[in-house]
Write a protein that holds these residues in place. Structure first.
Motif: not given
Ligand code: FES
Length: 103
Positions: A32-42, A58-63
């Motif tokens: 996911a790209q959240v506020d310009g940063s990439y995150a990798a998650m299960e 949404l609001d900085g969270k992966v929904i």
């Protein structure tokens, strides 16, 4: 021992505010790209197994697309149940390659 593995290229990464599924070593993970940063998650939601990579940001969270649980992209912690969460993985970009450190 954990290793960084290539999951794709920079051009394949989701746009800001979006999530996407990637296949790596027979496993699906969520980027996911959240506020310009990439995150990798299960990819599999800890609630009932929904695909986080098909969700939204949404609001900085992966929904999660199934029942709307939200997950912190840095810690994997769930908003709905603090005792639950998903694994998060280090992610880095080298040149055009996107690498994720998987256990
Ligand atoms: S399966 Fe993800 S919120 Fe229910």
């Amino acid at each position: 021992m954990a290793d960084f593995v290539k999951i794709g290229t920079k051009a394949e990464l989701p746009a800001d505010g979006e999530a996407k599924e990637f296949e790596v070593n027979g496993t699906t993970i969520c980027i996911a790209q959240v506020d310009g940063s990439y995150a990798a998650m299960e990819n599999m939601c800890c609630h009932r197994g929904g695909p986080l990579g098909q969700g939204v940001v949404l609001d900085g969270k992966v929904i999660c697309p199934w029942h709307g649980w939200g997950f912190d992209p840095k810690t994997g912690a769930s908003d709905q149940d603090i005792s639950m969460g998903v694994k998060v993985y280090p992610i880095k970009i080298e040149g055009d390659d996107v690498l994720v450190e998987l256990p």
